[in-house]
Structures are given as structure tokens and as C-alpha cells.
Design an enzyme around this catalytic site. Structure first.
Site, PDB file in Angstrom:
ATOM      1  N   HIS A  24      33.727 -33.377 -86.375  1.00 58.05           N
ATOM      2  CA  HIS A  24      34.100 -33.967 -87.656  1.00 58.05           C
ATOM      3  C   HIS A  24      32.897 -34.188 -88.575  1.00 58.05           C
ATOM      4  CE1 HIS A  24      33.582 -37.336 -84.816  1.00 58.05           C
ATOM      5  NE2 HIS A  24      34.702 -36.992 -84.219  1.00 58.05           N
ATOM      6  N   HIS A  79      40.641 -41.930 -73.352  1.00 59.96           N
ATOM      7  CA  HIS A  79      40.502 -41.655 -74.794  1.00 59.96           C
ATOM      8  C   HIS A  79      41.281 -40.386 -75.103  1.00 59.96           C
ATOM      9  CE1 HIS A  79      38.880 -41.219 -78.723  1.00 59.96           C
ATOM     10  NE2 HIS A  79      37.748 -40.600 -78.444  1.00 59.96           N
ATOM     11  N   GLU A  81      41.164 -38.468 -77.984  1.00 59.80           N
ATOM     12  CA  GLU A  81      40.629 -37.425 -78.874  1.00 59.80           C
ATOM     13  C   GLU A  81      40.613 -36.094 -78.111  1.00 59.80           C
ATOM     14  OE1 GLU A  81      37.041 -38.384 -81.036  1.00 59.80           O
ATOM     15  OE2 GLU A  81      37.345 -36.679 -82.385  1.00 59.80           O
ATOM     16  N   ASP A  83      38.751 -33.602 -77.605  1.00 64.74           N
ATOM     17  CA  ASP A  83      37.673 -33.084 -76.750  1.00 64.74           C
ATOM     18  C   ASP A  83      37.803 -33.605 -75.318  1.00 64.74           C
ATOM     19  OD1 ASP A  83      37.126 -35.518 -78.006  1.00 64.74           O
ATOM     20  OD2 ASP A  83      34.955 -35.279 -77.877  1.00 64.74           O
ATOM     21  N   HIS A 148      35.870 -44.894 -79.283  1.00 58.53           N
ATOM     22  CA  HIS A 148      35.619 -44.419 -80.625  1.00 58.53           C
ATOM     23  C   HIS A 148      36.890 -44.388 -81.475  1.00 58.53           C
ATOM     24  CE1 HIS A 148      35.414 -40.195 -82.641  1.00 58.53           C
ATOM     25  NE2 HIS A 148      34.865 -41.018 -83.479  1.00 58.53           N
ATOM     26  N   ASP A 167      33.464 -42.134 -74.615  1.00 61.66           N
ATOM     27  CA  ASP A 167      32.468 -41.740 -75.628  1.00 61.66           C
ATOM     28  C   ASP A 167      31.215 -42.632 -75.607  1.00 61.66           C
ATOM     29  OD1 ASP A 167      33.633 -39.508 -76.769  1.00 61.66           O
ATOM     30  OD2 ASP A 167      34.598 -40.606 -78.388  1.00 61.66           O
ATOM     31  N   TYR A 195      23.570 -39.211 -81.647  1.00 59.15           N
ATOM     32  CA  TYR A 195      24.994 -39.402 -81.318  1.00 59.15           C
ATOM     33  C   TYR A 195      25.499 -40.721 -81.897  1.00 59.15           C
ATOM     34  CZ  TYR A 195      29.084 -39.809 -78.194  1.00 59.15           C
ATOM     35  OH  TYR A 195      30.350 -39.946 -77.677  1.00 59.15           O
ATOM     36  N   HIS A 226      30.398 -37.563 -72.491  1.00 58.69           N
ATOM     37  CA  HIS A 226      29.543 -36.522 -73.073  1.00 58.69           C
ATOM     38  C   HIS A 226      28.136 -36.638 -72.489  1.00 58.69           C
ATOM     39  CE1 HIS A 226      32.268 -35.160 -76.235  1.00 58.69           C
ATOM     40  NE2 HIS A 226      32.470 -36.397 -76.597  1.00 58.69           N
TER      41      HIS A 226
HETATM   42 FE1  FEO Z   1      35.984 -39.584 -79.605  1.00 51.56          FE
HETATM   43 FE2  FEO Z   1      34.312 -37.400 -77.515  1.00 51.56          FE
HETATM   44  O1  FEO Z   1      35.734 -38.061 -78.531  1.00 51.56           O
END
Ligand code: FEO
Length: 401
Positions: A24, A79, A81, A83, A148, A167, A195, A226
């Protein structure tokens, strides 16, 4: 592709993605990122998080090295999202978990993302403090709304002392290494700042609320979704670094962002830079044309002053500058002191527009914008130098608070 045992009966089964370079608008470090997912072997075999859309085969391949996917009992979704949850349909089809645990908000997000696809999924919404037993392992859930997304939560295992932090505490690093202590330390800190300032920064109030909860846990490992895993004394180091970044206390450093047509505004930028550094405030000077707005945000991690320069172009500001400012404004860094400058040919609106933009971001502007027609002369460069000096003095006064 093997699984990696990170603690007894706990495995990393994630995916290194060398091709994903944009989240994003945040264009991360050059080599890509890692989606971490984990497997705990127990009476109830459990997955914690999954990986990105199109990457389910990698995760299932690693998983198959330690257990048949059909023997999975539980799935925790920290989470939603994409990814981390984009491959849920494939993973659920392969593993057929008896229960899927997520937060109440995540249940709503999942319905929005997967609709009728999830009508048979055995989803159980959990609240902060709830726990489940896997047999020898316990999992305790803690909601971390807006870290997040509203759905976010973390999962703690008291027996292995691992915090699965989704995250939070992540970095965008794609590598063969799995642990933070295997990475060059200076670059690691840079990646964490990159990050945080490009993803987490607007949610710093939530970070400051969550850190005492994290601090109350007995943690030997922080396993984010991540990048590299934190272990041993590095767990305290990353928590302390998060506190520092979230607090954003005044930093005696400035960033100068500029764009230029025929080098006039660039010469002013260098003069502003001299004015700052010769008055005790080191500065980083970045061309908005040559540096991605993500790199500008990362530079702001160490700075509390921002000077912005653009020549006037079609009665406005050059587009790279407005792109950077829009991005910076959205991430809400604490910038205490600002400055605006720019050259012009005939109308000269740009420095005033920049001054107003920074003022609207609640940044104190200690001097009027520097406007220079055509090429800067010696006295114009002195004015730009003076702007840097005014900013330095204003910032130093705030750093003494
Ligand atoms: Fe908020 Fe790595 O996704």
C-alpha cells in the site's frame, strides 16, 4: 522446502517472497519480504497464521515435511490482511481444521473478504485473555486492535515462551536467515525503522498501550509474521526500540526534501542544509525525484524537523513533492519544526503552498518561506541559510524541553 524447528515441536513454515516490493505505497527494501507462518505439534496440531495469496503451495510443502496437512486440528488467524490470510481457502481446504480461532473483528473482516466461501469454516471468535489448550501447549490470545488492522491480535504460548506477534515487530527482509541475531545489526535496526515508520507509525498510541502487556509476559522469542525472529536478549531490544519509535521524542536532526527543475531550488536546499548543520542540527538532504517516499519516511525516523522545497510549476508544486507530502501526512510523524522554500519564474506560489501545507500539519514554522526569482544570488543563498539557522534554533529549543 523444509520446515525450521524454532523451539521443541514449534516450526516455521513460512514463505520468502523475493518479488513483492510494495505494500500500500510502502516500497520496502529491495529484495522483498517474508510471510511467516508457524506449526505447533501437539494433541491438537495447530497452525498459527498463513501466507500470502498464491503462496499456499510453499507453506503446505514445508508443512508436509513435519505432518500430513490433513492432521491439522486448529488454525489461528491473528490478522486478516491478505499477505497473511490470502491463501486461507487453499489452506483450509487442504487441512480441514476442526476449529479456526480469530478475534471478533477478524470474523467480520473474513466475512468481507471471503463471503460465501467461508460459510462452512468452523470459525470461533475469541477475546483478549481467552486461552485454549493444545495438550502440552497453551495459547493465550490478546487483541491488538489497529496493530495493524482492527482485527489484529497476538498469540502467546507460555510453555515455549513464544509471542506470535503478527505484523508487530516485523521487518521486510527476504533471506535465508530466520533469526534477527544472524543479521548485520545496523541494517537490522534500519529495516525495523523502515517498517515501523511506513506501516505502524499512525498506530503508535496503540503500540504504547500494547507494550506493557507484552512486557508483562515471560518471553524468550518473538515470532512476527514478517522477516526475522527475535530470540533471547533481542526480544527486550526490539520492545525497547518500539517504545522509542512510538514515543517519537524530539530528535535533533532534520530532513530536507526538494525537487528542482534547473537546479535553482536544489541550490537553496543545500543552503538550508548548511544553515541547519552549521547551527548544530545534522540534516539529511533527499531529492524527491530520486528517493522513494518510503525512504523519506524512514529518514524521518531520526528527525524532528522537515524543510520542503519546490520551484513553482503551473502555479503549484512539482508532483513528486506533493506525492511525498501526501504520504508523509497520512503517516502522522511528529515533526516539530518546518521550513519552505523554492525558486520561481513569474508567479511564485510554491513556497507559500508548502508553508501552508506544513502549517496545516501542525508543524511550527519559525520563518517565512524563502522565495527566489530565477537563479539564486548570493543574498538569496544567505536567506536560505538563515532559514536553516532559524529551524535549527527552534528545534534545539524544543529538544531541551
Ligand atoms: Fe497488515 Fe503484514 O499485514
Amino acid at each position: 522446502m523444509n520446515a525450521v524447528e524454532i523451539a521443541k515441536d514449534t516450526y516455521w513454515i513460512g514463505c520468502v517472497d523475493y518479488d513483492h516490493h510494495d505494500f500500500h505505497g510502502y516500497s520496502q527494501s529491495p529484495e522483498g519480504t517474508t510471510y511467516n507462518a508457524y506449526f505447533i505439534r501437539d494433541e491438537k496440531n495447530t497452525l498459527i497464521d498463513t501466507v500470502s495469496i498464491g503462496k499456499s503451495n510453499t507453506m503446505l510443502c514445508r508443512l508436509a515435511h513435519v505432518i500430513e496437512p490433513a492432521k491439522i486440528d486448529y488454525l489461528v488467524v491473528n490478522h486478516v490482511e491478505q499477505d497473511h490470510a490470502g491463501c486461507l481457502p487453499e489452506i483450509i481446504a487442504a487441512c480441514k481444521p476442526e476449529k479456526i480461532f480469530c478475534s471478533t473483528m477478524a470474523l467480520k473482516s473474513m466475512e468481507g473478504h471471503f463471503g460465501k466461501q467461508m460459510q462452512d469454516w468452523p470459525v470461533v471468535a475469541v477475546k483478549s485473555g481467552e486461552s485454549i489448550s493444545l495438550g502440552k501447549h497453551t495459547l493465550v490470545f490478546q487483541e491488538t486492535r489497529m496493530l495493524h488492522w482492527p482485527d489484529s491480535m497476538v498469540t502467546y504460548c507460555p510453555e515455549t515462551k513464544i509471542l506470535f506477534s503478527q505484523d508487530a515487530f516485523g521487518q521486510n527482509i527476504a533471506s535465508s536467515e530466520r533469526y534477527a541475531d544472524e543479521w548485520e545489526h545496523g541494517d537490522l535496526v534500519h529495516r525495523v525503522k523502515e517498517y515501523y515508520f511506513n506501516i505502524v507509525l499512525p498506530y503508535s498510541p496503540q503500540v504504547l498501550k500494547a507494550l506493557p502487556v507484552v512486557g508483562s509476559l515471560d518471553i524468550e522469542m518473538i515470532a512476527p509474521d514478517h522477516g526475522l525472529i527475535w530470540r533471547g536478549s533481542m526480544c527486550k531490544e526490539i520492545v525497547d526500540l518500539y517504545r522509542t519509535m512510538a514515543e517519537q521524542k524530539p530528535r535533533k536532526r532534520a530532513v530536507i526534501v526538494y525537487d528542482t527543475m534547473w537546479s535553482s531550488t536544489e541550490r537553496l536546499a543545500y543552503a538550508v542544509c548548511s544553515g541547519l548543520e552549521e547551527n548544530g542540527v545534522p540534516a539529511t538532504l533527499l531529492s524527491a525525484k530520486k528517493n522513494h517516499h518510503s525512504a523519506i519516511m524512514t529518514a524521518l525516523a531520526d528527525a524532528s524537523a522537515l524543510a520542503v522545497g519546490s520551484p513553482t510549476h503551473n502555479n503549484g508544486v512539482l508532483p513528486y513533492i506533493m506525492s511525498a507530502l501526501t504520504y508523509i501526512k497520512g503517516l502522522r510523524p511528529k515533526i516539530l519544526v518546518g521550513g519552505a522554500f523554492g525558486s520561481y519564474g513569474w508567479s511564485g506560489e510554491s513556497p507559500k503552498i508548502l508553508q501552508q501545507y506544513l502549517t496545516d500539519m501542525n508543524i511550527e514554522m519559525p520563518a517565512e518561506p524563502v522565495r527566489v526569482q530565477w537563479r539564486p544570488k548570493h543574498e538569496d543563498l544567505i536567506k536560505a541559510h538563515q532559514l536553516g539557522k532559524s529551524m535549527a534554533e527552534a528545534l534545539k529549543a524544543k529538544c531541551q524541553d
